[in-house]
Design a protein around this motif. Structure first.
Motif, PDB file in Angstrom:
ATOM      1  N   PHE A  14      36.561  51.770  48.423  1.00 17.83           N
ATOM      2  CA  PHE A  14      37.131  51.835  49.776  1.00 17.83           C
ATOM      3  C   PHE A  14      38.088  52.990  50.021  1.00 17.83           C
ATOM      4  N   GLY A  15      38.535  53.675  48.969  1.00 22.96           N
ATOM      5  CA  GLY A  15      39.431  54.808  49.156  1.00 22.96           C
ATOM      6  C   GLY A  15      38.637  56.053  49.510  1.00 22.96           C
ATOM      7  N   ARG A  16      39.029  56.691  50.565  1.00 24.29           N
ATOM      8  CA  ARG A  16      38.371  57.912  51.004  1.00 24.29           C
ATOM      9  C   ARG A  16      39.429  58.994  51.175  1.00 24.29           C
ATOM     10  N   GLY A  21      45.359  57.699  54.000  1.00 27.37           N
ATOM     11  CA  GLY A  21      45.923  56.387  53.753  1.00 27.37           C
ATOM     12  C   GLY A  21      44.977  55.363  53.158  1.00 27.37           C
ATOM     13  N   THR A  22      43.669  55.666  53.109  1.00 29.70           N
ATOM     14  CA  THR A  22      42.739  54.642  52.635  1.00 29.70           C
ATOM     15  C   THR A  22      42.805  54.443  51.121  1.00 29.70           C
ATOM     16  N   PHE A  23      43.091  55.492  50.379  1.00 27.94           N
ATOM     17  CA  PHE A  23      43.176  55.343  48.934  1.00 27.94           C
ATOM     18  C   PHE A  23      44.342  54.417  48.572  1.00 27.94           C
ATOM     19  N   SER A  24      45.496  54.676  49.137  1.00 27.06           N
ATOM     20  CA  SER A  24      46.671  53.832  48.882  1.00 27.06           C
ATOM     21  C   SER A  24      46.435  52.411  49.376  1.00 27.06           C
ATOM     22  N   ALA A  25      45.821  52.283  50.545  1.00 27.53           N
ATOM     23  CA  ALA A  25      45.536  50.959  51.102  1.00 27.53           C
ATOM     24  C   ALA A  25      44.572  50.195  50.206  1.00 27.53           C
ATOM     25  N   ALA A  26      43.578  50.884  49.670  1.00 28.92           N
ATOM     26  CA  ALA A  26      42.616  50.232  48.779  1.00 28.92           C
ATOM     27  C   ALA A  26      43.301  49.770  47.488  1.00 28.92           C
ATOM     28  N   VAL A  92      42.297  52.186  57.486  1.00 25.51           N
ATOM     29  CA  VAL A  92      43.298  51.833  56.475  1.00 25.51           C
ATOM     30  C   VAL A  92      43.287  50.329  56.216  1.00 25.51           C
ATOM     31  N   PHE A  93      43.302  49.514  57.272  1.00 26.44           N
ATOM     32  CA  PHE A  93      43.316  48.065  57.099  1.00 26.44           C
ATOM     33  C   PHE A  93      41.979  47.579  56.531  1.00 26.44           C
ATOM     34  N   THR A  94      40.890  48.241  56.884  1.00 26.01           N
ATOM     35  CA  THR A  94      39.586  47.885  56.317  1.00 26.01           C
ATOM     36  C   THR A  94      39.553  48.190  54.822  1.00 26.01           C
ATOM     37  N   ALA A  95      40.133  49.316  54.416  1.00 26.83           N
ATOM     38  CA  ALA A  95      40.205  49.644  52.990  1.00 26.83           C
ATOM     39  C   ALA A  95      41.037  48.599  52.250  1.00 26.83           C
ATOM     40  N   PHE A  96      42.149  48.188  52.852  1.00 22.84           N
ATOM     41  CA  PHE A  96      43.020  47.176  52.252  1.00 22.84           C
ATOM     42  C   PHE A  96      42.281  45.844  52.089  1.00 22.84           C
ATOM     43  N   CYS A  97      41.713  45.352  53.165  1.00 18.61           N
ATOM     44  CA  CYS A  97      41.047  44.043  53.138  1.00 18.61           C
ATOM     45  C   CYS A  97      39.739  44.091  52.351  1.00 18.61           C
ATOM     46  N   GLY A  98      39.014  45.195  52.452  1.00 16.47           N
ATOM     47  CA  GLY A  98      37.770  45.332  51.693  1.00 16.47           C
ATOM     48  C   GLY A  98      38.015  45.321  50.203  1.00 16.47           C
TER      49      GLY A  98
END
Length: 189
Positions: A14-16, A21-26, A92-98
């Motif tokens: 999920f980190g892109r 922010g997606t890497f940190s969120a993941a 970002v929230f999708t990366a976190f929840c995914g």
């Protein structure tokens, strides 16, 4: 799976690096289902002086602790959060929840007597798998090398996607932690 493996796999899935922010969120999402365990163990052992054996043989299985685990390990709650994040189109929230959902999906088939109530609040049912990532009596000697291989694959994916030194450094440290922790659990148990 060990927490470092969850972090690597969540970040790879999920980190892109091209989506800020997606890497940190993941990473945070992959850690979220385990955070209550880490906090309760830390407070119990270091804050309250309870022996680790008591924490892992008694408190872990207590109704109070299992009630907390039911919330942060619920496919239902994380699924609703993921659906909401997709509906809101929040990368970002999708990366976190995914990443949290991936964590649960990987834990579900790899916990025996230490399994969680993954379908709370609909049911308190617990699936006790015949397979474990840590217990040699439940095929950990087979499962653990597979998890380590998946972690190595996740490291390769992360490195192939980014040249950022901090992302590479974090993922390498996580892989080394997984390498150490997977061997430690097989030795202890």
């Amino acid at each position: 799976m060990n927490t470092p493996a969850h972090l690597l796999l969540g970040a790879a899935a999920f980190g892109r690096p091209d989506r800020r922010g997606t890497f940190s969120a993941a990473l945070l999402g992959a850690f979220a289902p385990d955070i209550s365990l880490y906090l309760m163990v830390a407070v119990s052992i270091w804050g309250m002086g309870i022996p680790a054996e008591t924490v892992f043989r008694e408190l872990y299985y207590s109704d109070a602790w299992q009630a907390v685990f039911a919330v942060d390990n619920s496919f239902i709650l994380w699924g609703l959060a993921l659906g909401f994040s997709i509906w809101r189109r929040s990368a970002v929230f999708t990366a976190f929840c995914g990443a949290a959902m991936l964590h649960l999906a990987l834990d579900f088939p790899l916990h025996t007597h230490d399994a969680r109530q993954h379908f709370w609040p609909l049911t308190n049912w617990v699936f006790e798998s015949p397979f474990s990532y840590w217990d040699n009596a439940a095929y950990a000697s087979v499962v653990s090398p597979i998890a380590l291989s998946m972690s190595a694959g996740a490291l390769v994916i992360i490195w192939s996607r980014t040249k950022a030194l901090w992302l590479r450094g974090v993922s390498l440290v996580l892989f080394l932690m997984e390498l150490m922790s997977s061997g430690v659990w097989r030795f202890i148990f």
